[in-house]
Design a protein around this motif. Structure first.
Motif, short mmCIF file in Angstrom:
data_model
loop_
_atom_site.label_atom_id
_atom_site.label_comp_id
_atom_site.label_asym_id
_atom_site.label_seq_id
_atom_site.Cartn_x
_atom_site.Cartn_y
_atom_site.Cartn_z
N ILE A 1 -138.79 -114.53 52.12
CA ILE A 1 -140.10 -113.96 51.74
C ILE A 1 -140.88 -115.03 50.97
O ILE A 1 -140.39 -115.59 49.99
CB ILE A 1 -139.92 -112.72 50.86
N GLY A 2 -142.09 -115.32 51.42
CA GLY A 2 -142.92 -116.30 50.73
C GLY A 2 -144.37 -116.17 51.10
O GLY A 2 -144.75 -115.32 51.92
N ASP A 3 -145.21 -117.03 50.52
CA ASP A 3 -146.65 -116.89 50.73
C ASP A 3 -147.24 -117.92 51.68
O ASP A 3 -148.33 -117.72 52.22
CB ASP A 3 -147.38 -117.00 49.37
N HIS A 4 -146.55 -119.04 51.89
CA HIS A 4 -147.14 -120.13 52.68
C HIS A 4 -146.97 -119.87 54.17
O HIS A 4 -145.87 -119.62 54.65
CB HIS A 4 -146.50 -121.46 52.29
N ALA A 5 -148.09 -119.96 54.90
CA ALA A 5 -148.07 -119.62 56.33
C ALA A 5 -147.12 -120.50 57.12
O ALA A 5 -146.45 -120.03 58.05
CB ALA A 5 -149.48 -119.73 56.91
N GLU A 6 -147.01 -121.77 56.77
CA GLU A 6 -146.14 -122.68 57.52
C GLU A 6 -144.74 -122.71 56.92
O GLU A 6 -143.75 -122.37 57.56
CB GLU A 6 -146.76 -124.08 57.54
N ARG B 1 -144.30 -112.96 55.39
CA ARG B 1 -145.32 -113.68 54.64
C ARG B 1 -146.09 -112.70 53.77
O ARG B 1 -146.69 -111.74 54.27
CB ARG B 1 -146.28 -114.40 55.57
N LEU B 2 -146.05 -112.94 52.45
CA LEU B 2 -146.79 -112.10 51.51
C LEU B 2 -148.17 -112.74 51.31
O LEU B 2 -148.33 -113.67 50.50
CB LEU B 2 -146.04 -111.98 50.19
N TYR B 3 -149.13 -112.23 52.06
CA TYR B 3 -150.50 -112.71 51.96
C TYR B 3 -151.23 -111.77 51.00
O TYR B 3 -151.95 -110.86 51.39
CB TYR B 3 -151.15 -112.71 53.34
N ASP B 4 -150.99 -111.99 49.68
CA ASP B 4 -151.44 -111.07 48.63
C ASP B 4 -152.95 -111.24 48.41
O ASP B 4 -153.39 -112.15 47.71
CB ASP B 4 -150.67 -111.34 47.35
N VAL B 5 -153.72 -110.34 49.00
CA VAL B 5 -155.18 -110.46 48.96
C VAL B 5 -155.71 -110.39 47.54
O VAL B 5 -156.61 -111.16 47.15
CB VAL B 5 -155.82 -109.35 49.83
N SER B 6 -155.17 -109.49 46.73
CA SER B 6 -155.65 -109.34 45.36
C SER B 6 -155.41 -110.61 44.56
O SER B 6 -156.30 -111.10 43.85
CB SER B 6 -154.94 -108.16 44.69
N HIS B 7 -154.22 -111.17 44.67
CA HIS B 7 -153.91 -112.41 43.95
C HIS B 7 -154.76 -113.57 44.47
O HIS B 7 -155.27 -114.38 43.68
CB HIS B 7 -152.43 -112.74 44.11
N LEU B 8 -154.93 -113.65 45.77
CA LEU B 8 -155.72 -114.73 46.35
C LEU B 8 -157.18 -114.66 45.90
O LEU B 8 -157.84 -115.69 45.73
CB LEU B 8 -155.63 -114.70 47.87
N LYS B 9 -157.67 -113.44 45.69
CA LYS B 9 -159.05 -113.28 45.21
C LYS B 9 -159.18 -113.85 43.80
O LYS B 9 -160.13 -114.59 43.50
CB LYS B 9 -159.44 -111.80 45.23
N ASP C 1 -143.17 -121.04 54.55
CA ASP C 1 -142.43 -119.81 54.26
C ASP C 1 -142.39 -118.84 55.44
O ASP C 1 -141.67 -117.84 55.37
CB ASP C 1 -143.07 -119.09 53.06
N TYR C 2 -143.13 -119.12 56.51
CA TYR C 2 -143.19 -118.14 57.60
C TYR C 2 -142.88 -118.77 58.96
O TYR C 2 -141.85 -118.47 59.58
CB TYR C 2 -144.57 -117.48 57.62
N ARG C 3 -143.71 -119.68 59.42
CA ARG C 3 -143.50 -120.22 60.76
C ARG C 3 -142.22 -121.05 60.86
O ARG C 3 -141.49 -120.94 61.85
CB ARG C 3 -144.71 -121.06 61.18
N VAL C 4 -141.96 -121.89 59.84
CA VAL C 4 -140.76 -122.74 59.88
C VAL C 4 -139.49 -121.90 59.95
O VAL C 4 -138.65 -122.10 60.83
CB VAL C 4 -140.73 -123.71 58.68
N PRO C 5 -139.27 -120.93 59.04
CA PRO C 5 -138.04 -120.14 59.14
C PRO C 5 -137.95 -119.34 60.44
O PRO C 5 -136.86 -119.18 61.00
CB PRO C 5 -138.08 -119.24 57.91
N LEU C 6 -139.08 -118.82 60.93
CA LEU C 6 -139.03 -118.06 62.17
C LEU C 6 -138.57 -118.95 63.33
O LEU C 6 -137.78 -118.52 64.19
CB LEU C 6 -140.40 -117.47 62.49
N ARG C 7 -139.05 -120.19 63.37
CA ARG C 7 -138.63 -121.10 64.43
C ARG C 7 -137.13 -121.40 64.36
O ARG C 7 -136.51 -121.75 65.36
CB ARG C 7 -139.43 -122.41 64.36
N MET C 8 -136.58 -121.27 63.14
CA MET C 8 -135.16 -121.55 62.95
C MET C 8 -134.29 -120.32 63.17
O MET C 8 -133.07 -120.37 62.98
CB MET C 8 -134.93 -122.10 61.54
#
Length: 703
Positions: free
Chosen positions: A222-227, A242-250, A229-236
């Protein structure tokens, strides 16, 4: 690059809130033994952005340490540049060895200590690491809702690990986890800096799978980075969310924008610094307007004033600081919060909260008689009562003096006098019998006041500051007139919230320096004048809950001079007692804010000059353009005046209850003119745009 979407990949999810994260985990937890979490922006959030600000703050702290403790001249910019240079070299070295470009903070700190001291320096290395970790621990907090998820995963007997791309060492993460009370949930921590392996290349995930002896499908990351924390582990073959936390990002986006603006325009530096202020604490019984007002408005104003005063203390090398009753009690409290972090031991003056008021010092200043300029002080208050106010200012309303008034034409003692050239006043002041009585009473007060000042070690104290709300600097003037003939009279620096004397007093500049921190009418700033548009608010918001000092007495048991306070039965004091709860709440809010303010300026390095422009904007908004709620609550405040008039100002009487009042321009103008808070009076009509018109008029013509 392969594009992956959660609706196409059964082993991946993307969520926008922590609340929806648990449902996503439930959908993927089947067959999973280990759950790994990214650390920053996933487990933790920072309340400062960008992350480089942590490095800048650590550089300032190290610079001060080197300069003040070790006597080594390193600017914060030099320290910051050195750190970046060393970090770059270490990363390049790792890359040249075929590793990911990662390095540890221990290695960075070791090289910095060696570069600064010229040799291996273990104590300095530890200090460098401590500065960074202390700041990091201060600015991060566990993301809301994450503790519940960790508890839930533990209840499912899942192994929980942390995986981070970060220069901090594993032991540093362990320290942070203990500090934030989440160490008990984690079975292990894997950090890129430890083996020069990063998530982005997949090498760190490979290492984790090897150490954990787990197949990829048995791990959920579980992580926030698109590459990374998400794409790299999925490829493996690793399950990923992916926690794309909209409130925190705002919130992050706002901070980044303010930081970008601050780098281009100095005005935004203060706005950026104050954006780092955390929300006020929850109070028992729920929301409290007066506490929140103290936190959100009076706190910023008072904190900025004390911050500015500390700058003047440093600049003028002040050795002793007297905080003048009654507002000085709050200012001393804030000073004591700030001083340990902002002043060295050598720069820190000795401090005292002193019972000096206009009322308690005025009479002593008449040891040579009552001149016209001082007599007219009693007529400056709109609620003045003529000759009674003149005498009351100096505590001169005695029977023997009152007996002289009739022969000089004073038939009605409390009749207002609006003509400052009234011949009755000049005749009275020319009366030798009157002046002899004035000198007699003044001499008695002078002796007690002198003994009190001796107790405070005022005389011979070198550069001495009076820190007070100010306005006219009357106390400084009265003490000058009384004691300046003494050879040991110190140079007094009046460091005032506001100074609006406009030539009312003449100061001996060889022994006096007067500085208005937020308002100084000598600067002729229309913006600063906003503080003069509701002086009573700043006085009431800071005043001590104790009664005002009206004089002094000698304790026969100790032979010490003690202050004499206004009697609680006095009508003005009775009003204060009724208002004390709301004043206490505002002061609590201001003190709580001041702690956050100090944290913010230490993190950002903002100076008083950086902060002041936005404080002016805040004052403009709150004084000239109050909300309906603010207007309603502030009109409940009552202000007791005892310098020349024992009147009580009830601000609610300044309300205009009908919009039709504006239809009679002459009457409307008179109502606004006599108001203590003219913007509040206009706001009370509820007509949109009128406050804006009044503000334009005020800036152009003055009120």
């Amino acid at each position: 690059m392969l594009r992956l979407n959660w609706w196409k990949v059964s082993s991946g999810r993307q969520v926008k809130t922590v609340r929806s994260l648990m449902a996503a985990i439930e959908g993927l937890i089947g067959g999973v033994d280990i759950v790994s979490f990214d650390v920053f922006d996933t487990l933790f959030e920072r309340d400062i952005e960008p992350p480089e600000k942590v490095k800048e703050a650590a550089a300032r702290a190290l610079s001060q340490f080197l300069n003040k403790t070790l006597g080594m001249a390193y600017s914060s910019h030099e320290v910051y540049s050195l750190r970046n240079l060393i970090e770059t070299k270490l990363r390049e070295k790792a890359g040249a060895q075929g590793k990911d470009t990662e390095c540890s903070f221990t290695a960075i700190a070791d090289e910095m200590a060696r570069a600064i001291s010229g040799q291996t320096n273990e104590p300095l290395r530890r200090q460098i690491i401590k500065f960074d970790l202390d700041i990091e621990k201060d600015v991060i907090y566990v993301k809301e809702g994450m503790i519940e998820i960790l508890k839930w995963l533990k209840s499912l007997n899942k192994r929980i690990i942390a995986i981070s791309n970060m220069y901090l060492d594993r032991e540093h993460f362990e320290e942070i986890f203990r500090e934030k009370a989440i160490d008990g949930y984690f079975d292990d921590i894997y950090v890129s800096s430890e083996h020069a392996m990063g998530k982005h290349s997949g090498k760190l995930f490979d290492y984790v799978l090897l150490k954990e002896r787990a197949a990829p499908e048995r791990l959920l990351h579980i992580g926030d980075h698109a590459e990374a924390d998400y794409r790299v582990p999925l490829r493996m073959g690793i399950k990923a969310i992916r926690l794309y936390d909209v409130s925190h990002l705002k919130k992050k986006h706002i901070l980044l924008n303010y930081n970008a603006l601050a780098s281009k325009n100095p005005y935004w530096r203060g706005r950026y610094a104050l954006q780092l202020i955390r929300p006020p604490r929850s109070r028992a019984g729920g929301g409290d307007f007066y506490y929140n007002y103290g936190y959100s408005f009076l706190g910023p104003v008072y904190a900025a004033f004390v911050y500015g005063a500390i700058g003047e203390v440093k600049r003028h090398e002040i050795k002793k600081a007297f905080f003048i009753s009654r507002e000085g009690e709050l200012f001393l409290n804030i000073f004591n919060i700030f001083a340990p972090a902002l002043l060295t031991e050598q720069e820190t003056p000795t401090t005292d909260y002193v019972y000096l008021t206009r009322k308690s010092t005025a009479l002593a200043s008449l040891c040579k008689g009552l001149p016209l300029d001082k007599a007219l002080l009693g007529l400056c208050n709109p609620a003045q009562k003529g000759i009674y106010s003149i005498l009351n200012v100096f505590g001169l309303y005695h029977k023997d003096i009152a007996a002289l008034l009739g022969k000089h034409g004073f038939k009605h003692i409390e009749e207002p006098i609006w003509n400052y050239c009234d011949s009755r006043i000049t005749d009275l002041l020319a009366d030798k019998d009157f002046q002899a009585l004035v000198r007699k009473y003044a001499e008695g007060d002078k002796n007690k006041l002198e003994r009190y000042l001796n107790q405070l070690h005022f005389f011979g104290s070198g550069k001495t500051a009076f820190i007070d709300i100010g306005w006219s600097a009357s106390i400084q003037k009265f003490l000058q007139d009384t004691f300046i003939p003494r050879h040991d009279y110190p140079h007094v620096y009046g460091l005032y919230f506001g100074f609006s004397n406009l030539g009312q007093y003449n100061f001996d500049e060889t022994r006096n320096t007067v500085i208005g921190i937020l308002l100084d009418q000598r600067r002729a700033s229309a913006v600063e004048q906003i503080f003069a548009r509701f002086e009573e608010l700043f006085e009431e918001g800071a005043r001590s809950l104790q009664p005002t000092t009206v004089g002094y007495k000698i304790n026969p048991k100790t032979d010490m001079v003690e202050p004499v306070f206004k009697d609680d039965k006095d009508s003005g004091r009775a009003v204060e007692l009724l208002n004390n709860d709301l004043i206490r709440a505002m002061k609590e809010g201001a003190v709580d804010f001041s702690k956050e303010f100090l944290r913010s300026v230490l993190l950002t390095g903002c100076t008083f000059e950086d902060i002041k422009p936005f404080i002016m904007t805040t004052a403009e908004r709150c004084i000239a353009f109050p909300s309906k709620e603010e207007m309603s609550h502030l009109f409940r405040i009552k202000h007791a005046e005892d310098f020349g008039s024992k009147s009580v100002t009830d601000f609610s009487s300044d309300r205009i209850k009908s919009r039709t009042a504006i239809l009679n321009p002459t009457r409307f103008k008179a109502m606004v003119k006599k108001s203590n808070w003219r913007y509040g009076t206009v706001k009370s009509m509820g007509i949109p745009g009128v406050n804006l018109l009044l503000r334009y008029y005020d800036i152009i013509r003055g009120l």
